[in-house]
Write an enzyme that holds these catalytic residues in place. Structure first.
Site, PDB file in Angstrom:
ATOM      1  N   HIS A 102       0.849  -1.187   0.000  1.00 16.49           N
ATOM      2  CA  HIS A 102       0.000   0.000   0.000  1.00 16.49           C
ATOM      3  C   HIS A 102       0.889   1.243   0.000  1.00 16.49           C
ATOM      4  CE1 HIS A 102      -3.113   2.857   1.167  1.00 16.49           C
ATOM      5  NE2 HIS A 102      -3.965   1.949   0.734  1.00 16.49           N
TER       6      HIS A 102
ATOM      7  N   ASP B 201      -7.965  -5.382  -0.045  1.00 16.32           N
ATOM      8  CA  ASP B 201      -8.431  -6.268  -1.109  1.00 16.32           C
ATOM      9  C   ASP B 201      -8.034  -7.729  -0.916  1.00 16.32           C
ATOM     10  OD1 ASP B 201      -9.648  -4.253  -2.736  1.00 16.32           O
ATOM     11  OD2 ASP B 201      -7.644  -3.546  -3.221  1.00 16.32           O
TER      12      ASP B 201
HETATM   13  N1  CMC Z   1       3.965  -7.668  -4.720  1.00 11.95           N
HETATM   14  C1  CMC Z   1       5.298  -7.659  -4.918  1.00 11.95           C
HETATM   15  N2  CMC Z   1       6.065  -6.566  -4.805  1.00 11.95           N
HETATM   16  C2  CMC Z   1       5.463  -5.421  -4.475  1.00 11.95           C
HETATM   17  C3  CMC Z   1       4.083  -5.357  -4.255  1.00 11.95           C
HETATM   18  C4  CMC Z   1       3.333  -6.536  -4.386  1.00 11.95           C
HETATM   19  N3  CMC Z   1       2.018  -6.527  -4.173  1.00 11.95           N
HETATM   20  N4  CMC Z   1       3.736  -4.089  -3.942  1.00 11.95           N
HETATM   21  C5  CMC Z   1       4.877  -3.384  -3.977  1.00 11.95           C
HETATM   22  N5  CMC Z   1       5.928  -4.196  -4.292  1.00 11.95           N
HETATM   23  C6  CMC Z   1       7.343  -3.798  -4.345  1.00 11.95           C
HETATM   24  C7  CMC Z   1       7.659  -3.011  -5.599  1.00 11.95           C
HETATM   25  O1  CMC Z   1       8.058  -3.853  -6.641  1.00 11.95           O
HETATM   26  C8  CMC Z   1       8.743  -2.093  -5.115  1.00 11.95           C
HETATM   27  O2  CMC Z   1       9.941  -2.825  -5.023  1.00 11.95           O
HETATM   28  P1  CMC Z   1      11.376  -2.106  -5.362  1.00 11.95           P
HETATM   29  O3  CMC Z   1      11.454  -0.936  -4.439  1.00 11.95           O
HETATM   30  O4  CMC Z   1      12.386  -3.166  -5.131  1.00 11.95           O
HETATM   31  O5  CMC Z   1      11.267  -1.690  -6.799  1.00 11.95           O
HETATM   32  C9  CMC Z   1       8.339  -1.786  -3.669  1.00 11.95           C
HETATM   33  O6  CMC Z   1       7.559  -2.912  -3.252  1.00 11.95           O
HETATM   34  C10 CMC Z   1       7.498  -0.518  -3.536  1.00 11.95           C
HETATM   35  O7  CMC Z   1       6.385  -0.623  -4.420  1.00 11.95           O
HETATM   36  P2  CMC Z   1       5.772   0.555  -5.276  1.00 11.95           P
HETATM   37  O8  CMC Z   1       5.148  -0.011  -6.493  1.00 11.95           O
HETATM   38  O9  CMC Z   1       6.787   1.647  -5.427  1.00 11.95           O
HETATM   39  O10 CMC Z   1       4.654   1.057  -4.276  1.00 11.95           O
HETATM   40  P3  CMC Z   1       3.459   2.039  -4.632  1.00 11.95           P
HETATM   41  O11 CMC Z   1       3.193   2.789  -3.391  1.00 11.95           O
HETATM   42  O12 CMC Z   1       3.744   2.818  -5.860  1.00 11.95           O
HETATM   43  O13 CMC Z   1       2.265   1.034  -4.985  1.00 11.95           O
HETATM   44  C11 CMC Z   1       0.489  -0.500  -4.686  1.00 11.95           C
HETATM   45  C12 CMC Z   1       1.289   0.649  -4.060  1.00 11.95           C
HETATM   46  C13 CMC Z   1      -0.709  -0.791  -3.809  1.00 11.95           C
HETATM   47  C14 CMC Z   1      -0.011  -0.063  -6.080  1.00 11.95           C
HETATM   48  C15 CMC Z   1       1.405  -1.748  -4.810  1.00 11.95           C
HETATM   49  O14 CMC Z   1       1.786  -2.175  -3.515  1.00 11.95           O
HETATM   50  C16 CMC Z   1       0.735  -2.883  -5.574  1.00 11.95           C
HETATM   51  O15 CMC Z   1       0.826  -2.931  -6.802  1.00 11.95           O
HETATM   52  N6  CMC Z   1       0.052  -3.835  -4.855  1.00 11.95           N
HETATM   53  C17 CMC Z   1      -0.690  -4.878  -5.532  1.00 11.95           C
HETATM   54  C18 CMC Z   1      -2.036  -4.327  -6.033  1.00 11.95           C
HETATM   55  C19 CMC Z   1      -3.001  -4.076  -4.910  1.00 11.95           C
HETATM   56  O16 CMC Z   1      -3.172  -4.906  -4.016  1.00 11.95           O
HETATM   57  N7  CMC Z   1      -3.680  -2.919  -4.951  1.00 11.95           N
HETATM   58  C20 CMC Z   1      -4.665  -2.530  -3.946  1.00 11.95           C
HETATM   59  C21 CMC Z   1      -4.205  -1.385  -3.107  1.00 11.95           C
HETATM   60  S1  CMC Z   1      -5.161  -1.096  -1.624  1.00 11.95           S
HETATM   61  C22 CMC Z   1      -6.740  -0.625  -2.112  1.00 11.95           C
HETATM   62  C23 CMC Z   1      -6.808   0.355  -3.219  1.00 11.95           C
HETATM   63  O17 CMC Z   1      -6.144   1.392  -3.230  1.00 11.95           O
HETATM   64  O18 CMC Z   1      -7.583   0.117  -4.114  1.00 11.95           O
END
Ligand code: CMC
Length: 393
Positions: free
Chosen positions: A270, A327
């Site tokens: 998140h 989720d």
């Molecule tokens: N699985 C594997 N790796 C992950 C995940 C995941 N679910 N989420 C983040 N990472 C890694 C990412 O690859 C990155 O690694 P590095 O720094 O080595 O490159 C690090 O963690 C930080 O991730 P980010 O993508 O920079 O984080 P963000 O704040 O931009 O994205 C997020 C947040 C929710 C989009 C992301 O965690 C994600 O894609 N999660 C899976 C989709 C999901 O469950 N979404 C629902 C979010 S909660 C409800 C809502 O908002 O709708």
């Protein structure tokens, strides 16, 4: 970009002041209008929480009754709306239908577009909150080729939705209290979450002066993506895939960590929570309770729990502070309610509606309102001149 620092993805950009929702992502705290989510889950209901978010305070008994009456008064769609549903192909995703139909519904209230006419915001808010539920249920019925079932005034919010989804035109479905309560809980837990992608979209569109229904339709589109509200659907699809392959989840986690496939553990991570999402904690507890009460089991719940346990002990997830989000377990509850998987983001959208309405109100009532208009750093070609088509190489 030279000396200019960008904030890609707005991870650290404050876009507004807001008095609606408080989150402490480090500690895993969520409050609506100052009230802890745990207290609301125990003592309140979705409709009362909607009032709290939109009006800014808990209602008196009389205010809650009046709000509830406004929802009932507005629950029917204009009969002509049925023709709009006919225009969609049978396999249209219900989020596409939802967004288009919210915008279409707004067309039946021309006063929305005439700021000189008293806008009756509270009636518009009740109309949108009530009709989004009717549209969502009709979208499902349309996708199944089933006749529409109309809402009934005697049913409360979540019960009416289940009725419109699952009743036969000549016989009402049996509404189990635990199923109604579980759906109400899901709506309540999704009701607001400050400046997430869809809410920021609603605020952005509202800042231009677009009407409430248009803003909500834009919010649905932003919510649809798998990184946002579409994640609940993606989680169940991921769990089903793991289940089908016979993997206990370990192979899948290795695939995620290797990053070769570009896959993520859906329902984890998140932008704001660097701790357990309090909504996920509540939903996980309710999964066990609901399945027990409905006398059901779900192999996907066992896989989800195993995945969570393994991920929370794994360096990759620990280092990055990736925990289950809202989720991760919500789909298990929706499956137990027989809601089809492509309707999961729609349930999220219905739940999020009070938050979008509250944020819309905050934008349009702000005395310092300005159109949202971020800047960019131009990285395209420097000055070049137009070349006539027959002189181009
Ligand atoms: N699985 C594997 N790796 C992950 C995940 C995941 N679910 N989420 C983040 N990472 C890694 C990412 O690859 C990155 O690694 P590095 O720094 O080595 O490159 C690090 O963690 C930080 O991730 P980010 O993508 O920079 O984080 P963000 O704040 O931009 O994205 C997020 C947040 C929710 C989009 C992301 O965690 C994600 O894609 N999660 C899976 C989709 C999901 O469950 N979404 C629902 C979010 S909660 C409800 C809502 O908002 O709708």
């Amino acid at each position: 970009t030279g000396y200019i620092t960008l904030d890609e993805g707005y991870a650290n950009t404050g876009s507004c002041c807001s008095a609606i929702t408080f989150i402490d992502g480090e500690k895993g705290i969520l409050r609506y209008r100052g009230i802890p989510i745990e207290e609301l889950v125990e003592q309140s209901s979705f409709v009362e929480v909607a009032y709290l978010l939109i009006m800014g305070k808990l209602p008196t008994r009389a205010e809650l009754q009046a709000f509830s009456n406004a929802l009932t008064r507005n629950q029917m769609l204009h009969e002509d709306m049925k023709f709009h549903f006919e225009g969609f192909p049978p396999h249209a995703h219900p989020m596409a239908i939802l967004s288009a139909m919210i915008n279409a519904a707004g067309c039946y209230y021309p006063e929305l577009l005439r700021p000189e006419v008293p806008n009756h915001f509270e009636e518009q808010a009740a109309r949108l909150l009530s009709q989004v539920r009717t549209i969502a249920a009709f979208a499902y019925r349309k996708s199944r080729g089933l006749p529409f079932v109309y809402p009934k005034p005697q049913y409360k919010y979540a019960a009416n939705f289940l009725h419109m989804m699952f009743s036969h035109p000549t016989e009402d479905v049996e509404l189990k209290p635990e199923a109604v309560r579980a759906l109400d809980l899901l709506f309540l837990l999704h009701a607001d979450h400050e400046q997430n992608c869809s809410t920021s979209t609603v605020r952005m569109v509202a800042s231009s002066g677009a009407n409430l229904f248009a803003c909500a339709a834009a919010g649905v589109c932003a919510l649809w993506g798998p990184l946002h509200g579409g994640a609940n659907q993606a989680v169940i699809e991921m769990l089903e895939e793991i289940h089908r392959s016979g993997d206990d989840g370990r192979k899948f986690l290795e695939e995620v960590k290797s990053r070769k496939s570009g896959r993520r553990l859906m329902g984890f991570g998140h932008r704001v929570y660097k701790n357990y999402d309090p909504r996920a904690r509540i939903i996980k507890r309710h999964c066990d309770e609901l399945l027990a009460r409905l006398n059901r089991t779900d192999p996907l719940l066992d896989i989800a729990k195993r995945l969570e346990e393994a991920a929370l002990q794994d360096e990759y997830f620990v280092e990055r502070k990736l925990y289950p989000n809202v989720d991760f377990y919500s789909g298990i509850i929706m499956r137990a309610l027989d809601i089809p998987v492509n309707m999961f983001p729609v349930i999220f959208a219905i739940g999020r509606m009070p938050g979008w309405i509250a944020h819309y109100r905050e934008v349009v009532e702000s005395p310092t309102r300005r159109i949202y208009r971020p800047r960019q750093v131009y990285v395209g070609p420097p000055l070049q001149h137009y070349v006539p088509i027959d002189q181009r190489g």
